[in-house]
Design a protein around this motif. Structure first.
Motif, PDB file in Angstrom:
ATOM      1  N   ASN A 119      35.895   6.183  34.784  1.00  0.00           N
ATOM      2  CA  ASN A 119      35.859   5.621  36.183  1.00  0.00           C
ATOM      3  C   ASN A 119      34.371   5.780  36.700  1.00  0.00           C
ATOM      4  O   ASN A 119      34.433   6.196  38.085  1.00  0.00           O
ATOM      5  N   ALA A 120      33.456   5.896  36.145  1.00  0.00           N
ATOM      6  CA  ALA A 120      32.296   6.581  36.854  1.00  0.00           C
ATOM      7  C   ALA A 120      31.180   5.355  36.995  1.00  0.00           C
ATOM      8  O   ALA A 120      29.928   5.749  37.398  1.00  0.00           O
ATOM      9  N   THR A 121      31.719   4.212  36.674  1.00  0.00           N
ATOM     10  CA  THR A 121      30.776   2.936  36.813  1.00  0.00           C
ATOM     11  C   THR A 121      31.640   1.721  37.130  1.00  0.00           C
ATOM     12  O   THR A 121      32.730   1.691  36.834  1.00  0.00           O
ATOM     13  N   ALA A 122      31.128   0.703  37.357  1.00  0.00           N
ATOM     14  CA  ALA A 122      31.779  -0.493  37.605  1.00  0.00           C
ATOM     15  C   ALA A 122      31.993  -1.501  36.644  1.00  0.00           C
ATOM     16  O   ALA A 122      31.183  -1.302  35.550  1.00  0.00           O
ATOM     17  N   VAL A 123      33.053  -2.224  36.577  1.00  0.00           N
ATOM     18  CA  VAL A 123      33.298  -3.083  35.507  1.00  0.00           C
ATOM     19  C   VAL A 123      32.052  -4.291  35.363  1.00  0.00           C
ATOM     20  O   VAL A 123      31.633  -4.510  34.324  1.00  0.00           O
ATOM     21  N   GLN A 124      31.211  -4.597  36.326  1.00  0.00           N
ATOM     22  CA  GLN A 124      30.403  -5.430  36.397  1.00  0.00           C
ATOM     23  C   GLN A 124      29.169  -4.918  35.746  1.00  0.00           C
ATOM     24  O   GLN A 124      28.375  -5.555  34.984  1.00  0.00           O
ATOM     25  N   ASN A 125      28.875  -3.630  35.945  1.00  0.00           N
ATOM     26  CA  ASN A 125      27.780  -2.815  34.972  1.00  0.00           C
ATOM     27  C   ASN A 125      28.020  -2.879  33.368  1.00  0.00           C
ATOM     28  O   ASN A 125      27.119  -3.329  32.537  1.00  0.00           O
ATOM     29  N   LEU A 126      29.413  -2.916  32.867  1.00  0.00           N
ATOM     30  CA  LEU A 126      29.612  -2.966  31.509  1.00  0.00           C
ATOM     31  C   LEU A 126      29.404  -4.303  31.168  1.00  0.00           C
ATOM     32  O   LEU A 126      28.984  -4.735  29.716  1.00  0.00           O
ATOM     33  N   GLU A 127      29.822  -5.360  32.035  1.00  0.00           N
ATOM     34  CA  GLU A 127      29.668  -6.841  31.517  1.00  0.00           C
ATOM     35  C   GLU A 127      27.999  -7.328  31.307  1.00  0.00           C
ATOM     36  O   GLU A 127      27.687  -7.952  30.530  1.00  0.00           O
ATOM     37  N   ILE A 128      27.355  -6.512  32.251  1.00  0.00           N
ATOM     38  CA  ILE A 128      25.867  -6.837  32.275  1.00  0.00           C
ATOM     39  C   ILE A 128      25.295  -6.089  30.979  1.00  0.00           C
ATOM     40  O   ILE A 128      24.685  -6.756  30.040  1.00  0.00           O
ATOM     41  N   ALA A 129      25.783  -5.037  30.743  1.00  0.00           N
ATOM     42  CA  ALA A 129      25.196  -4.221  29.411  1.00  0.00           C
ATOM     43  C   ALA A 129      25.754  -4.814  28.110  1.00  0.00           C
ATOM     44  O   ALA A 129      24.983  -4.895  27.305  1.00  0.00           O
ATOM     45  N   ARG A 130      27.011  -5.750  28.103  1.00  0.00           N
ATOM     46  CA  ARG A 130      27.321  -6.247  27.073  1.00  0.00           C
ATOM     47  C   ARG A 130      26.669  -7.337  26.807  1.00  0.00           C
ATOM     48  O   ARG A 130      26.118  -7.917  25.542  1.00  0.00           O
ATOM     49  N   ALA A 131      26.184  -8.053  27.874  1.00  0.00           N
ATOM     50  CA  ALA A 131      25.554  -9.525  27.677  1.00  0.00           C
ATOM     51  C   ALA A 131      24.147  -9.112  27.366  1.00  0.00           C
ATOM     52  O   ALA A 131      23.478  -9.948  26.174  1.00  0.00           O
TER      53      ALA A 131
END
Length: 347
Positions: A119-131
């Motif tokens: 819970n140290a970052t937002a889901v949006q950041n994960l989606e950007i990293a995945r893309a």
């Protein structure tokens, strides 16, 4: 009265002349003959070329300067053999850059995933990293494949029939480098004269002979032929069907010359081969002169004909042991007596 005598005299002269001409026309005529059933075969020999049934013209999928071309025409190479290379420096750099970008994107994606679990970052950041990771993976695969295109590999065991370029030459995408043929699947191609096109409709046996095995004939059949409109002849492709050819095939390669023999037997399903000179053409029909050996007279007889160069295949109208005239057929009359000169039983 004097005029009457003159007319009578003229009539007698005309009558004598007609009688004399008739006697001359029906006088015994010397002829040359052959007996049906003793005629020889039609043998025709042509020059052909060995061709591969399977081939591939190989080219690079990337442009560049050739740095290696270690093959020669006529060389047999195994599958996956390196036929040519182009300068890989630029493509290697692009591959290395893509590999570095991939490692960076992968690391960021994995770190962001762990942070999200804490819970140290937002889901949006994960989606950007995945893309970013997916794009980097795709770019790496493309760069790797493109780098691999700097080598031209043989797709099958084959013979280098032709080289289109030389080493150190700049080549473009799709430019032909070599023509590779499969030496294990061979055909023979020759040109049949247009005057012999009717042979395609006649039962026959076909043989081929190669320079590497002089005197040895292998049976073949017709694979395909194409009618030509430019008068240059009819290209015919033969398939070698002789099971005895396989052990000899290793010494026969595309480009070798070959002899092609077409053999048509003298009697095929009640068909007979005769010299074309034996035919008489009148009123859009063909005739032959049959000789009556007992009375030594000739009789005109209609026949159905298929021509083959200087020979004719009689498909209907002849029987075994018929005796036919082969020369001077235009000067004969029905019922005329003949005298056989120098019987010829060989065409």
């Amino acid at each position: 009265m004097q005029n009457t005598y003159v007319l009578i005299l003229l009539s007698l002269l005309v009558a004598c002349t007609k009688e004399k001409n008739t006697d001359l026309t029906l006088s015994t005529r010397p002829v040359k003959v052959v007996k049906v059933g003793t005629l020889s075969t039609i043998d025709r020999t042509y020059t052909g070329t060995v061709e591969a049934e399977e081939f591939s013209i190989l080219a690079f999928k990337v442009a560049g300067t050739l740095t290696s071309l270690p093959v020669e025409e006529g060389q047999i190479i195994p599958k996956n053999y390196v036929i040519a290379r182009i300068d890989p420096i630029d493509y290697r750099l692009k591959y290395q850059t893509a590999e570095s970008n991939y490692e960076t994107a992968k690391s960021i994606y994995e770190r962001t995933e762990r942070l999200l679990q804490q819970n140290a970052t937002a889901v949006q950041n994960l989606e950007i990293a995945r893309a970013d990771y997916i794009r980097a993976t795709s770019a790496l695969n493309i760069a790797k494949r493109t780098f691999g295109y700097t080598q031209l590999l043989a797709p099958f065991r084959g013979l280098v029939e032709k080289k289109y370029v030389e080493n150190f030459q700049q080549v473009q995408v799709g430019e032909a480098i070599v023509r590779l043929v499969n030496p294990d699947k061979l055909n023979v191609r020759f040109i049949l004269p247009e005057t012999a096109i009717s042979v395609m409709q006649i039962p026959k046996t076909i043989y081929v002979q190669f320079d590497t095995y002089p005197g040895r004939w292998f049976q073949a059949d017709i694979k395909e032929y194409i009618y030509s409109s430019d008068g240059s002849g009819i290209p015919v492709t033969l398939r070698i069907t002789d099971p005895d050819f396989k052990p000899f095939q290793k010494e026969v390669y595309p480009g070798f010359s070959a002899k092609v023999l077409l053999k048509i037997e003298n009697t095929i399903s009640d068909n007979f081969i005769i010299p074309a000179s034996a035919l008489l053409f009148e009123n859009n029909r063909y005739y032959i002169w049959l000789v009556n050996p007992e009375q030594m007279t000739v009789q005109r007889h209609p026949v159905k004909v298929l021509f083959f160069e200087d020979k004719a295949l009689i498909k209907k109208g002849l029987y075994p042991n018929d005796i036919i005239v082969t020369a001077g057929v235009a000067d004969l009359k029905d019922g005329q007596k003949v005298m056989i000169q120098h019987p010829n039983n060989n065409l």
